[in-house]
Design a protein around this motif. Structure first.
Motif, PDB file in Angstrom:
ATOM      1  N   LEU A  56       0.825  -1.211   0.000  1.00  0.00           N
ATOM      2  CA  LEU A  56       0.000   0.000   0.000  1.00  0.00           C
ATOM      3  C   LEU A  56       0.858   1.260   0.000  1.00  0.00           C
ATOM      4  CD1 LEU A  56      -2.832  -0.942   2.528  1.00  0.00           C
ATOM      5  CD2 LEU A  56      -3.055  -0.664   0.048  1.00  0.00           C
ATOM      6  N   SER A  57       2.123   1.131   0.417  1.00  0.00           N
ATOM      7  CA  SER A  57       3.005   2.297   0.382  1.00  0.00           C
ATOM      8  C   SER A  57       3.232   2.769  -1.046  1.00  0.00           C
ATOM      9  CB  SER A  57       4.350   1.979   1.045  1.00  0.00           C
ATOM     10  OG  SER A  57       5.036   0.964   0.329  1.00  0.00           O
ATOM     11  N   VAL A  58       3.020   1.890  -2.026  1.00  0.00           N
ATOM     12  CA  VAL A  58       3.094   2.276  -3.434  1.00  0.00           C
ATOM     13  C   VAL A  58       1.775   2.908  -3.874  1.00  0.00           C
ATOM     14  CG1 VAL A  58       3.421   1.473  -5.804  1.00  0.00           C
ATOM     15  CG2 VAL A  58       4.772   0.466  -3.949  1.00  0.00           C
ATOM     16  N   SER A  59       0.679   2.179  -3.690  1.00  0.00           N
ATOM     17  CA  SER A  59      -0.606   2.652  -4.210  1.00  0.00           C
ATOM     18  C   SER A  59      -1.110   3.889  -3.466  1.00  0.00           C
ATOM     19  CB  SER A  59      -1.650   1.532  -4.153  1.00  0.00           C
ATOM     20  OG  SER A  59      -1.737   0.984  -2.862  1.00  0.00           O
ATOM     21  N   LEU A  60      -0.916   3.967  -2.141  1.00  0.00           N
ATOM     22  CA  LEU A  60      -1.329   5.158  -1.396  1.00  0.00           C
ATOM     23  C   LEU A  60      -0.482   6.365  -1.775  1.00  0.00           C
ATOM     24  CD1 LEU A  60      -2.017   3.715   2.181  1.00  0.00           C
ATOM     25  CD2 LEU A  60      -3.696   4.518   0.491  1.00  0.00           C
ATOM     26  N   SER A 229       0.873   4.802 -19.334  1.00  0.00           N
ATOM     27  CA  SER A 229       1.721   4.718 -18.136  1.00  0.00           C
ATOM     28  C   SER A 229       1.168   3.727 -17.125  1.00  0.00           C
ATOM     29  CB  SER A 229       1.838   6.097 -17.485  1.00  0.00           C
ATOM     30  OG  SER A 229       0.581   6.547 -17.022  1.00  0.00           O
ATOM     31  N   GLY A 230      -0.130   3.380 -17.247  1.00  0.00           N
ATOM     32  CA  GLY A 230      -0.729   2.431 -16.314  1.00  0.00           C
ATOM     33  C   GLY A 230      -0.035   1.089 -16.303  1.00  0.00           C
ATOM     34  N   ALA A 231       0.484   0.691 -17.456  1.00  0.00           N
ATOM     35  CA  ALA A 231       1.224  -0.574 -17.510  1.00  0.00           C
ATOM     36  C   ALA A 231       2.445  -0.509 -16.601  1.00  0.00           C
ATOM     37  CB  ALA A 231       1.642  -0.869 -18.948  1.00  0.00           C
ATOM     38  N   PHE A 232       3.125   0.627 -16.604  1.00  0.00           N
ATOM     39  CA  PHE A 232       4.312   0.780 -15.758  1.00  0.00           C
ATOM     40  C   PHE A 232       3.938   0.800 -14.282  1.00  0.00           C
ATOM     41  CE2 PHE A 232       7.083   3.784 -13.433  1.00  0.00           C
ATOM     42  CZ  PHE A 232       8.241   3.018 -13.419  1.00  0.00           C
ATOM     43  N   PHE A 233       2.864   1.519 -13.942  1.00  0.00           N
ATOM     44  CA  PHE A 233       2.470   1.592 -12.537  1.00  0.00           C
ATOM     45  C   PHE A 233       1.991   0.231 -12.011  1.00  0.00           C
ATOM     46  CE2 PHE A 233       1.907   6.189 -13.599  1.00  0.00           C
ATOM     47  CZ  PHE A 233       2.909   6.637 -12.748  1.00  0.00           C
ATOM     48  N   ALA A 234       1.336  -0.532 -12.867  1.00  0.00           N
ATOM     49  CA  ALA A 234       0.967  -1.893 -12.469  1.00  0.00           C
ATOM     50  C   ALA A 234       2.220  -2.708 -12.174  1.00  0.00           C
ATOM     51  CB  ALA A 234       0.140  -2.553 -13.568  1.00  0.00           C
ATOM     52  N   LEU A 236       5.038  -1.487 -11.058  1.00  0.00           N
ATOM     53  CA  LEU A 236       5.554  -1.056  -9.764  1.00  0.00           C
ATOM     54  C   LEU A 236       4.859  -1.790  -8.620  1.00  0.00           C
ATOM     55  CD1 LEU A 236       5.953   2.840  -9.958  1.00  0.00           C
ATOM     56  CD2 LEU A 236       7.721   1.087 -10.118  1.00  0.00           C
ATOM     57  N   GLY A 237       3.544  -2.032  -8.792  1.00  0.00           N
ATOM     58  CA  GLY A 237       2.795  -2.713  -7.740  1.00  0.00           C
ATOM     59  C   GLY A 237       3.046  -4.199  -7.675  1.00  0.00           C
ATOM     60  N   GLY A 238       3.276  -4.829  -8.843  1.00  0.00           N
ATOM     61  CA  GLY A 238       3.410  -6.285  -8.869  1.00  0.00           C
ATOM     62  C   GLY A 238       4.791  -6.816  -9.148  1.00  0.00           C
ATOM     63  N   GLY A 239       5.662  -5.986  -9.743  1.00  0.00           N
ATOM     64  CA  GLY A 239       6.996  -6.450 -10.113  1.00  0.00           C
ATOM     65  C   GLY A 239       7.832  -6.977  -8.955  1.00  0.00           C
ATOM     66  N   PRO A 240       7.877  -6.261  -7.811  1.00  0.00           N
ATOM     67  CA  PRO A 240       8.659  -6.789  -6.681  1.00  0.00           C
ATOM     68  C   PRO A 240       8.173  -8.152  -6.209  1.00  0.00           C
ATOM     69  CG  PRO A 240       8.178  -4.467  -6.355  1.00  0.00           C
ATOM     70  CD  PRO A 240       7.366  -4.906  -7.548  1.00  0.00           C
ATOM     71  N   PHE A 241       6.849  -8.380  -6.217  1.00  0.00           N
ATOM     72  CA  PHE A 241       6.316  -9.673  -5.800  1.00  0.00           C
ATOM     73  C   PHE A 241       6.746 -10.773  -6.777  1.00  0.00           C
ATOM     74  CE2 PHE A 241       3.167 -13.030  -5.888  1.00  0.00           C
ATOM     75  CZ  PHE A 241       2.961 -13.316  -4.549  1.00  0.00           C
ATOM     76  N   GLY A 357      -4.906   6.868 -11.964  1.00  0.00           N
ATOM     77  CA  GLY A 357      -5.090   5.598 -12.671  1.00  0.00           C
ATOM     78  C   GLY A 357      -3.987   4.617 -12.342  1.00  0.00           C
ATOM     79  N   GLY A 358      -2.761   5.148 -12.226  1.00  0.00           N
ATOM     80  CA  GLY A 358      -1.637   4.292 -11.863  1.00  0.00           C
ATOM     81  C   GLY A 358      -1.785   3.686 -10.480  1.00  0.00           C
ATOM     82  N   ALA A 359      -2.310   4.494  -9.533  1.00  0.00           N
ATOM     83  CA  ALA A 359      -2.522   3.982  -8.178  1.00  0.00           C
ATOM     84  C   ALA A 359      -3.519   2.830  -8.189  1.00  0.00           C
ATOM     85  CB  ALA A 359      -3.026   5.100  -7.276  1.00  0.00           C
TER      86      ALA A 359
END
Length: 407
Positions: A56-60, A229-234, A236-241, A357-359
């Protein structure tokens, strides 16, 4: 806005900011977004929370980032780019101190949200460019600025991974604090005012915003930016996992591979800087969207064919970065050209849509992923977002043809 090239002297407050200053203030915002990503699993352990809570530190951060952009643009149109940027740097440093001393995950997340004020670097950097140069030149200059800025998100996760492995997760936030203080000093010394300030009250700036909302071209460019840019933000949210859980990478290696999109982004910005004036912003946006969509179709096909690997997943992210690097500077220039006198407001509103949208996509990616799904949900979200961006720029082209015919 002047049609002649402005006189710029580095570290001179009486002239517009040097391009290096624009790169640095935008780069700090980019670094804040992703430098600590390799530390997310360790931070979850430190705060005794689940990975999804820590994510949530990313999406918030992105959501707060989006809301702030609604205000930063109009505020800078009213009070000036320089004043707003200096204030943002000061608040960012205070928020970063908060992340370092936070006793609980809840306090950390609040301070992390407050760090989003540094998005002023992105909003005002775009507005400054539009203040001093014309449309096609603006796309070219934004391309060069963000090409330099791309080095930051490419290097930031690598640096964050090294700091995590050597000193622990707090080291990344100590570095952000030092960079924030240095950036504030640079802005104070170099960033001359460029805004043709309205002189009216701030409420007037918000009352003028509906002018932008009535423009279909403004909406088209904004939604193109949001989905591309939404592809990139997604990611950011899922890449580390995906890197940590699916492929079992350690933080140092994860930090290096997470920077894959930035390699393509830098190349895309170089293309924008060289060809936007010659080819026009709309053609460049279409090219970028096509590259991003095709780049995400490739790993989807390979994964379904049984070729799941670190190289396929992270290598394909270079194409996402390449598409974004071509699309975003040109779509931004198009968005700001709709109502030039409201460049700051347009930059804020468009940026809010893009980051908001990225969030949402970042949170969606984090929610869809678990050990049983692998990386496929993330790839689908990224591909569909890229396709939506392509459809939006197609609408802009159709609208411009209609206007040219008097429709």
């Amino acid at each position: 806005m002047s049609t002649a090239a402005p006189t710029i002297r580095f570290l001179d407050q009486s002239t517009p900011p040097h391009i290096l200053t624009l790169v640095i203030i935008a780069g700090l915002s980019a670094a804040t977004m992703n430098i600590y990503l390799p530390s997310l699993p360790q931070m979850a352990t430190h705060f005794d929370s689940e990975y999804r809570t820590m994510q949530l530190s990313v999406s918030l951060y992105l959501a707060t980032n989006a809301v702030l952009q609604l205000f930063l643009g109009p505020l800078s149109d009213r009070y000036g780019r320089r004043t707003v940027m200096l204030t943002a740097c000061g608040l960012f440093c205070i928020a970063t101190i908060g992340t370092l001393i936070a006793p609980t995950v809840e306090v950390f997340l609040l301070c992390r949200m407050a760090q989003a004020v540094i998005v002023a670097g992105l909003v005002l950097g775009r507005a400054v460019v539009r203040d001093i140069v014309a449309d096609a030149q603006a796309a070219s200059m934004i391309g060069y600025v963000t090409m330099g800025m791309a080095l930051v998100p490419m290097a930031a996760p690598m640096v964050g991974g090294l700091l995590q492995g050597t000193f622990g997760w707090q080291a990344s936030f100590w570095l952000l604090l030092i960079l924030g203080l240095a950036t504030m000093a640079l802005v104070w010394r170099d960033m001359g005012e460029t805004a043709p300030m309205s002189g009216g009250d701030i409420a007037k700036q918000f009352r003028e915003a509906p002018e932008l909302f009535t423009s279909r071209r403004f909406w088209g460019y904004c939604l193109t930016m949001t989905f591309c840019s939404g592809a990139f933000f997604a990611y950011l949210g899922g890449g580390p996992f995906v890197g940590e859980v699916v492929f079992g990478l350690d933080p140092v290696i994860l930090g290096f591979v997470l920077g894959a999109p930035a390699v393509g982004y830098a190349a895309g910005n170089w293309v924008s800087g060289h060809f936007s004036v010659r080819l026009g912003i709309n053609r460049m946006v279409v090219l970028g969207c096509v590259i991003a969509a095709a780049g995400m179709a490739l790993p989807l096909a390979l994964f379904y064919a049984g070729h799941e690997s670190i190289l396929v997943f992270f290598g394909s992210m270079v194409f996402v970065g390449l598409g974004n690097g071509i699309t975003l500077p040109n779509a931004t220039a198009g968005m700001l050209s709709v109502r030039p006198r409201l460049a700051g407001t347009a930059s804020g509103l468009g940026g809010a849509m893009m980051i908001g949208g990225g969030a949402a996509l970042s949170a969606l990616a984090g929610a869809l992923l678990d050990e049983s799904t692998g990386a496929l949900p993330l790839l689908w979200v990224m591909w569909l977002s890229s396709i939506a961006g392509l459809l939006c720029i197609a609408y802009v082209l159709r609208r411009e043809r209609t206007l040219a015919l008097g429709g």
